[in-house]
Design an enzyme around this catalytic site. Structure first.
Site, PDB file in Angstrom:
ATOM      1  N   ASP A  79       0.840  -1.205   0.000  1.00 37.88           N
ATOM      2  CA  ASP A  79       0.000   0.000   0.000  1.00 37.88           C
ATOM      3  C   ASP A  79       0.875   1.256   0.000  1.00 37.88           C
ATOM      4  O   ASP A  79       2.008   1.238   0.495  1.00 37.88           O
ATOM      5  CB  ASP A  79      -0.927  -0.024   1.231  1.00 37.88           C
ATOM      6  N   HIS A 134       2.268   3.449  -9.129  1.00 38.36           N
ATOM      7  CA  HIS A 134       2.120   2.001  -9.326  1.00 38.36           C
ATOM      8  C   HIS A 134       3.330   1.438 -10.081  1.00 38.36           C
ATOM      9  O   HIS A 134       3.791   0.337  -9.787  1.00 38.36           O
ATOM     10  CB  HIS A 134       0.815   1.681 -10.059  1.00 38.36           C
ATOM     11  N   LEU A 168      10.481 -20.217  -5.310  1.00 44.01           N
ATOM     12  CA  LEU A 168       9.390 -19.438  -4.705  1.00 44.01           C
ATOM     13  C   LEU A 168       8.099 -19.551  -5.522  1.00 44.01           C
ATOM     14  O   LEU A 168       8.136 -19.495  -6.748  1.00 44.01           O
ATOM     15  CB  LEU A 168       9.836 -17.967  -4.672  1.00 44.01           C
TER      16      LEU A 168
HETATM   17  C1  IPE Z   1      -5.450  -2.759  -0.290  1.00 47.58           C
HETATM   18  O1  IPE Z   1      -5.083  -1.427  -0.437  1.00 47.58           O
HETATM   19  C2  IPE Z   1      -5.500  -3.422  -1.633  1.00 47.58           C
HETATM   20  C3  IPE Z   1      -4.208  -3.608  -2.300  1.00 47.58           C
HETATM   21  C4  IPE Z   1      -3.047  -3.345  -1.783  1.00 47.58           C
HETATM   22  C5  IPE Z   1      -4.288  -4.152  -3.635  1.00 47.58           C
HETATM   23  P1  IPE Z   1      -6.172  -0.297  -0.521  1.00 47.58           P
HETATM   24  O2  IPE Z   1      -5.452   0.992  -0.700  1.00 47.58           O
HETATM   25  O3  IPE Z   1      -7.188  -0.609  -1.558  1.00 47.58           O
HETATM   26  O4  IPE Z   1      -6.866  -0.387   0.907  1.00 47.58           O
HETATM   27  P2  IPE Z   1      -7.791   0.630   1.682  1.00 47.58           P
HETATM   28  O5  IPE Z   1      -8.870   1.036   0.734  1.00 47.58           O
HETATM   29  O6  IPE Z   1      -6.962   1.792   2.071  1.00 47.58           O
HETATM   30  O7  IPE Z   1      -8.288  -0.130   2.853  1.00 47.58           O
HETATM   31  C1  IPE Z   2      -1.589   0.250  -3.387  1.00 45.43           C
HETATM   32  O1  IPE Z   2      -1.341   1.620  -3.395  1.00 45.43           O
HETATM   33  C2  IPE Z   2      -1.852  -0.287  -4.770  1.00 45.43           C
HETATM   34  C3  IPE Z   2      -3.253  -0.649  -5.039  1.00 45.43           C
HETATM   35  C4  IPE Z   2      -4.221  -0.659  -4.168  1.00 45.43           C
HETATM   36  C5  IPE Z   2      -3.565  -1.069  -6.410  1.00 45.43           C
HETATM   37  P1  IPE Z   2      -2.523   2.675  -3.359  1.00 45.43           P
HETATM   38  O2  IPE Z   2      -2.885   3.029  -4.776  1.00 45.43           O
HETATM   39  O3  IPE Z   2      -3.661   2.206  -2.542  1.00 45.43           O
HETATM   40  O4  IPE Z   2      -1.825   3.908  -2.669  1.00 45.43           O
HETATM   41  P2  IPE Z   2      -2.474   4.923  -1.640  1.00 45.43           P
HETATM   42  O5  IPE Z   2      -3.036   4.123  -0.508  1.00 45.43           O
HETATM   43  O6  IPE Z   2      -3.528   5.679  -2.369  1.00 45.43           O
HETATM   44  O7  IPE Z   2      -1.346   5.791  -1.221  1.00 45.43           O
HETATM   45 MG    MG Z   3      -4.089   2.379  -0.570  1.00 44.99          MG
END
Ligand code: IPE
Ligand code: IPE
Ligand code: MG
Length: 268
Positions: free
Chosen positions: A27, A44, A138
């Site tokens: 995240d 990303h 892995l």
């Molecule tokens: C969780 O992250 C999903 C992934 C890492 C793919 P999110 O960014 O979607 O989670 P929330 O919405 O903050 O809980």
């Molecule tokens: C995690 O990073 C990747 C996905 C959920 C696809 P985020 O895109 O959720 O990044 P934040 O949480 O907005 O910083």
């Molecule tokens: Mg996120």
């Protein structure tokens, strides 16, 4: 110098407890990008570089399974441009990385309902899974269009169908039957869950499988997550006592056989 330090930390960890399965909620890509005035998609892309580094290190350390939360069922609710950008990156990256996965003996798998992904991403995944199927290092699991509740729901449906077909009685439903109906059938439960970006929640990840998993949460955003951070998580894990509801004394005195059952698959 830094490299030597990483190597010696790695060597030391590998002499002790290495988790059989590490689950990661990657995240913080969006916040990382925003801080640098970049687009969320740039975040990303940067996150993919981290994936590459961590997959290599996990493979070198003899970790059996690494499951990465890559796209949740709830992530479809993001702006269309971001969703499509992620799907495009996914298709391109999976295609491009196959030689590297094969070089490192990594077997690719997915969990989640990949029938819901766009055609190009889905076919790139199916090809990569097939091309890496005989690798024995892995196992890299990408959770895509994944939600823990959806996975449990699909498993319940599978079990209900077996009952309807008369191939299973309701009193034969055991934890093992449930496990074998989940997307993670045949994989050990995660020993350790890593979540980056400082959020203290599961966000619908592996709800059944995380029952007794050790948690490690860091404020670091996923694109900044380094090999050294991964070793920090492993070092923290290796110092913990997993009690599975028992007392500390029981844990230190239980026989090898019980230990083997409790720490299924973990290299001790
Ligand atoms: C969780 O992250 C999903 C992934 C890492 C793919 P999110 O960014 O979607 O989670 P929330 O919405 O903050 O809980
Ligand atoms: C995690 O990073 C990747 C996905 C959920 C696809 P985020 O895109 O959720 O990044 P934040 O949480 O907005 O910083
Ligand atoms: Mg996120």
């Amino acid at each position: 110098m830094e490299k030597d330090l990483l190597q010696s930390r790695k060597d030391l960890l590998m002499k002790h407890k290495v988790p059989a399965h590490i689950a990661v909620i990657m995240d913080g890509n969006g916040r990382w990008a925003k801080k640098r005035s970049l687009s969320r998609i740039d975040g990303h892309s940067a996150g993919i570089d981290t994936v590459r580094r961590i997959v290599r290190l996990a493979g070198e350390m003899g970790i059996g399974y690494l499951s990465l939360y890559t796209f949740s069922s709830e992530n479809w609710n993001r702006p269309m441009g971001e969703v499509m950008g992620i799907m495009k990156l996914l298709a391109e990256t999976v295609k491009k990385e196959v030689p590297e996965l094969n070089k490192n003996n990594v077997r690719l798998k997915t969990i989640g309902d990949i029938s819901g992904l766009p055609r190009k991403s889905r076919s790139a995944l199916i090809d990569a899974i097939e091309l890496t199927a005989s690798n024995e290092g892995l196992t890299l699991i990408l959770a895509l269009n994944y939600s823990g509740r959806d996975e449990i729901l699909r498993a319940v449906r599978t079990i209900a169908e077996r009952i309807e077909n008369d191939t299973l009685n309701s009193d034969e439903i055991t934890p093992e039957v449930i496990e074998s109906s989940l997307d993670t059938a045949g994989m050990p439960d995660p020993d350790l869950l890593i979540r980056t970006s400082g959020e203290y929640r599961l966000s619908n990840y592996l709800l059944w499988q995380l029952a007794y998993t050790e948690l490690w949460i860091t404020d670091i955003m996923w694109p900044d997550f380094s090999e050294s951070d991964f070793l920090d998580a492993l070092e923290s894990y290796s110092g913990r006592e997993r009690r599975f509801g028992m007392t500390s004394q029981q844990i230190t005195t239980v026989s090898g056989v019980v230990k083997k059952y409790l720490f299924k698959g973990e290299k001790t």
